[in-house]
Design a protein around this motif. Structure first.
Motif, short mmCIF file in Angstrom:
data_model
loop_
_atom_site.label_atom_id
_atom_site.label_comp_id
_atom_site.label_asym_id
_atom_site.label_seq_id
_atom_site.Cartn_x
_atom_site.Cartn_y
_atom_site.Cartn_z
N THR B 200 0.80 -1.22 0.00
CA THR B 200 0.00 0.00 0.00
C THR B 200 0.84 1.27 0.00
O THR B 200 0.34 2.34 -0.33
CB THR B 200 -0.93 0.04 1.22
N GLN B 201 2.10 1.16 0.40
CA GLN B 201 3.03 2.29 0.28
C GLN B 201 2.49 3.64 0.75
O GLN B 201 2.52 4.62 0.03
CB GLN B 201 3.46 2.44 -1.18
N GLY B 202 2.00 3.65 1.97
CA GLY B 202 1.63 4.94 2.54
C GLY B 202 0.27 5.47 2.13
O GLY B 202 -0.09 6.58 2.47
N ARG B 203 -0.51 4.67 1.38
CA ARG B 203 -1.83 5.17 0.98
C ARG B 203 -2.72 5.39 2.19
O ARG B 203 -3.63 6.21 2.16
CB ARG B 203 -2.50 4.22 -0.01
N GLY B 204 -2.49 4.63 3.25
CA GLY B 204 -3.28 4.80 4.47
C GLY B 204 -3.13 6.20 5.04
O GLY B 204 -4.08 6.79 5.54
N PHE B 205 -1.93 6.74 4.91
CA PHE B 205 -1.72 8.09 5.43
C PHE B 205 -2.38 9.13 4.54
O PHE B 205 -2.86 10.15 5.01
CB PHE B 205 -0.23 8.39 5.57
N ILE B 206 -2.40 8.86 3.23
CA ILE B 206 -3.13 9.76 2.34
C ILE B 206 -4.59 9.79 2.78
O ILE B 206 -5.23 10.84 2.80
CB ILE B 206 -3.04 9.31 0.87
N ALA B 207 -5.09 8.61 3.18
CA ALA B 207 -6.48 8.54 3.63
C ALA B 207 -6.70 9.44 4.84
O ALA B 207 -7.69 10.17 4.91
CB ALA B 207 -6.86 7.11 3.96
N VAL B 208 -5.75 9.41 5.77
CA VAL B 208 -5.88 10.26 6.95
C VAL B 208 -5.89 11.73 6.54
O VAL B 208 -6.70 12.53 7.01
CB VAL B 208 -4.75 9.99 7.96
N ALA B 209 -4.99 12.08 5.62
CA ALA B 209 -4.94 13.46 5.13
C ALA B 209 -6.25 13.85 4.47
O ALA B 209 -6.78 14.94 4.69
CB ALA B 209 -3.78 13.62 4.14
N LEU B 210 -6.78 12.92 3.67
CA LEU B 210 -8.02 13.18 2.95
C LEU B 210 -9.18 13.48 3.90
O LEU B 210 -10.01 14.34 3.63
CB LEU B 210 -8.41 11.93 2.16
N LEU B 256 0.17 19.23 0.86
CA LEU B 256 0.23 20.69 1.01
C LEU B 256 -1.16 21.29 1.00
O LEU B 256 -1.48 22.16 1.80
CB LEU B 256 1.09 21.28 -0.11
N LEU B 257 -2.02 20.79 0.09
CA LEU B 257 -3.39 21.30 0.02
C LEU B 257 -4.11 21.10 1.34
O LEU B 257 -4.82 21.99 1.82
CB LEU B 257 -4.16 20.54 -1.06
#
Lengths: 357, 285
Positions: B200-210, B256-257
């Motif tokens: 998953t390469q960090g996609r979980g953290f993108i989810a948290v950001a999202l 950043l967004l």
């Protein structure tokens, strides 16, 4: 005893959130947690018909059992310890820094930049890398600090998000402008000259950066306990409103605590590139920032606790590398053990009571 | 996408799960193993749902029942996911599976340009859109949603009016983890159709950001996920046309967004933050 001296005594003794690795019975409780975790880990290994005792034996031999292994553990303590300090310093003023990973990367990047592109003579390279690493990590954390102090943006969230930005930032350089023109087209920076490598103090791999950890831990202890700055920092961490009322410039403390945390993580990055890697490349940190966060938390944000936590994680991590060589298991298998120890500690800790159904 | 929807639910109950990454990995790996053993990717989906849920339940136990530090527990869960999936997934690294089939929607998929992009996907991808709508309705328009949000704002007052905050938090965190598991399954069964360590390469953290970016609203999380996904697609397009924007720099934009969004509302003093969550982030949780 007056109220004031009582308060002061409390401040001297207990940080606002006391850790688990401190106080009476800590050794016993901790031993139990580790044992429970070991047994659970053994069951996991058994389920894939791997011999758990043999596996633990291999890990022991590779890490604590031999002189080489013990040195390797200390090699790991460098990034773990510095990243844990990077969390613990802001934690004492009540801030949560989850950004060690990013500060590590930016520190490594800045140190590499100083070594490769500053054009300084050989003897000046290491001091320059040191300053650059600390400045890089500190500046990265300063972003979080400004967002927090001026912009009221939660530091835990912003520091976490900036980790990913930092990683991409470093990738941009190693895949682009800083790629070794003579290399085999890998995303590596050119190799550092020998003058820019930290001297080793023991064996081939343990660099002098282990002294950074020692100095950092001792300094943290001394500053917090014996100086006015340390006293103020503890007051801010204990009750920011009270601190503000009594005239302590809270914002300034928050800012500098985060920046110094970042600078320490930046030094960890510098120590990694000038002590181990000898070049900048992607993935220089194997979750060091997050492991540091957990080590700091496990150690109750106190110097001695952090040291123990880092030694433990260091031993586990070195043991993990050996599993790959000796038994052909994936190296990250030991992440299971590390997580289980944390879970055992988390579950066993006496926590504040909650509203419960 | 699934992962962020799941996290919306958990955070609405006042619990952050930084272990989304671990749940996704567990889901991805479980789905792959089951799909490889049984030959059916659909059984894999069920396994992913269960595995992600189980992982999250562990987090719920520590945080809700034992009152543990949420950030520490979440990170530990991530490491557990990394380790477990590397260990159990290793025998399957070179095993082939039948991936989830892409279904073209008749008629629509033949539209020029957009057709193949929008209407040629696997079932999991299709299902996520109605799911987002459903969850939006659930959170904002149903009785249960009110209960969920009440718990997220203040466990004490929720308790005082006769709710069971602990049960609700358990349910929310577990369901969130299960959805994250589905997100993982989508990657291992359809998108990548293969298993490697740390897939998953960090996609979980993108989810948290999202989730933050979307201000805890399932529909906005969806839009955000499409935007972030769009940024990736745009990258590929730009590269194909030889525009000199580094894809690595574009990869930073989601993070950043999100920070900009945070900054903007902090200034306006608007607070979509479930109040129970601020406790966690201020360190008292």
């Amino acid at each position: 005893m007056t109220v004031a001296t009582q308060a002061r005594a409390r401040l001297r003794g207990q940080p606002p959130r006391s850790g688990w690795l401190v106080g009476r019975g800590a050794v016993l409780r901790f031993g139990m947690a580790v044992t429970v975790a070991m047994v659970a880990f053994g069951l996991v290994l058994l389920s894939e018909s791997t011999n758990p005792l043999g596996t633990l034996r291999v890990m022991w031999d590779a890490s604590v059992g031999t002189e080489f292994g013990r040195t390797e553990v200390l090699v790991k303590v460098i990034p773990f310890g510095l990243c844990a300090l990077a969390v613990a310093v802001p934690a004492r003023v009540g801030l949560i820094n989850v950004g060690g990973e990013g500060q590590f990367y930016v520190g490594a990047w800045a140190a590499a930049g100083a070594v490769l592109y500053s054009g300084l003579p050989g003897w000046a390279l290491l001091p320059a890398a040191f300053v650059a690493g600390a400045t890089g990590g500190g500046a990265w954390a300063a972003l979080v600090a400004v967002l927090r102090v001026k912009g009221k943006v939660n530091e835990a969230v912003s520091s976490l998000l900036l980790n990913f930005v930092a990683i991409q930032f470093v990738n941009y350089f190693v895949y682009g402008p800083w790629k070794d023109p003579r290399g085999p087209n890998w995303p590596f920076s050119p190799k550092f000259p020998d003058a820019a490598m930290l001297p080793t103090v023991y064996g081939d791999r343990l660099s002098i950066a282990i002294a950074f950890v020692a100095v950092g831990l001792v300094a943290m202890f001394l500053v917090l306990r014996y100086t006015r700055i340390g006293y103020h920092a503890r007051v801010v961490g204990g009750n920011a409103v009270a601190a503000e009322r009594s005239g302590i410039p809270v914002g300034r403390y928050l800012f500098w605590a985060l920046v110094s945390g970042g600078a320490i993580a930046g030094l960890a990055g510098m120590a990694e590139v000038t002590g181990i890697q000898g070049r900048l490349r992607p993935g220089i940190s194997v979750n060091y920032g997050y492991i540091g966060f957990l080590a700091a938390w496990l150690g109750g944000h106190r110097p001695l606790g952090i040291l123990f936590a880092c030694l433990l994680f260091g031993a586990i991590s070195v043991g993990g590398d050996s599993l790959q060589l000796a038994l052909g298991l994936p190296g990250s298998t030991v992440n299971i053990l590390m997580a289980l120890i944390l879970f055992a500690v988390l579950a066993g800790r006496k926590n504040r009571t909650q509203v419960r159904a | 996408m699934y992962a962020s929807l799941g996290e919306v639910i958990a955070q609405r109950a006042g619990i952050t799960n930084l272990g989304v990454e671990g749940c996704m990995l567990a889901g991805a790996c479980a789905a792959y193993i089951v799909a490889a053993e049984t030959g059916s990717p659909y059984l894999g989906i069920i396994a992913a749902f269960a595995a992600g849920g189980l992982f999250a339940m562990l987090h719920a136990f520590l945080v809700v029942t034992r009152g543990a530090n949420q950030l520490a527990s979440g990170l530990a869960l991530m490491f557990l996911g990394l380790g477990m999936t590397a260990f159990f997934g290793r025998p399957y690294v070179k095993v082939q599976i039948t991936p989830l089939r892409d279904y073209a929607i008749p008629g629509l998929s033949d539209l020029p340009y957009l057709g193949s992009v929008l209407f040629h996907h696997d079932v999991l991808t299709y299902a996520v859109f109605p799911l987002a709508g459903l969850l939006w309705w659930f959170v904002f328009r149903s009785r249960w949603g009110v209960m969920l949000r009440a718990v997220g704002e203040s466990t004490e007052s929720a308790f005082a009016v006769g709710l069971h905050p602990a049960r609700i938090q358990y349910a929310a965190v577990t369901f969130g983890g299960a959805l994250a598991g589905l997100g993982g399954a989508q990657i291992s069964l359809a998108y990548a159709a293969t298993w490697v360590e740390n897939l998953t390469q960090g996609r979980g953290f993108i989810a948290v950001a999202l989730v933050i970016f979307a201000m805890w609203n399932p529909l906005r999380a969806m839009v955000g996920a499409l935007l972030f996904g769009g940024a990736v697609a745009l990258q590929l397009q730009l590269q194909a046309r030889g525009v000199g924007v580094s894809p690595l720099l574009l990869d930073m934009t989601p993070y950043l967004l999100t920070i900009v969004v945070l900054l903007v509302w902090a200034q306006r003093g608007r607070d979509a933050f479930p109040a129970g969550l601020t406790k966690v982030f201020r360190g008292t949780g």
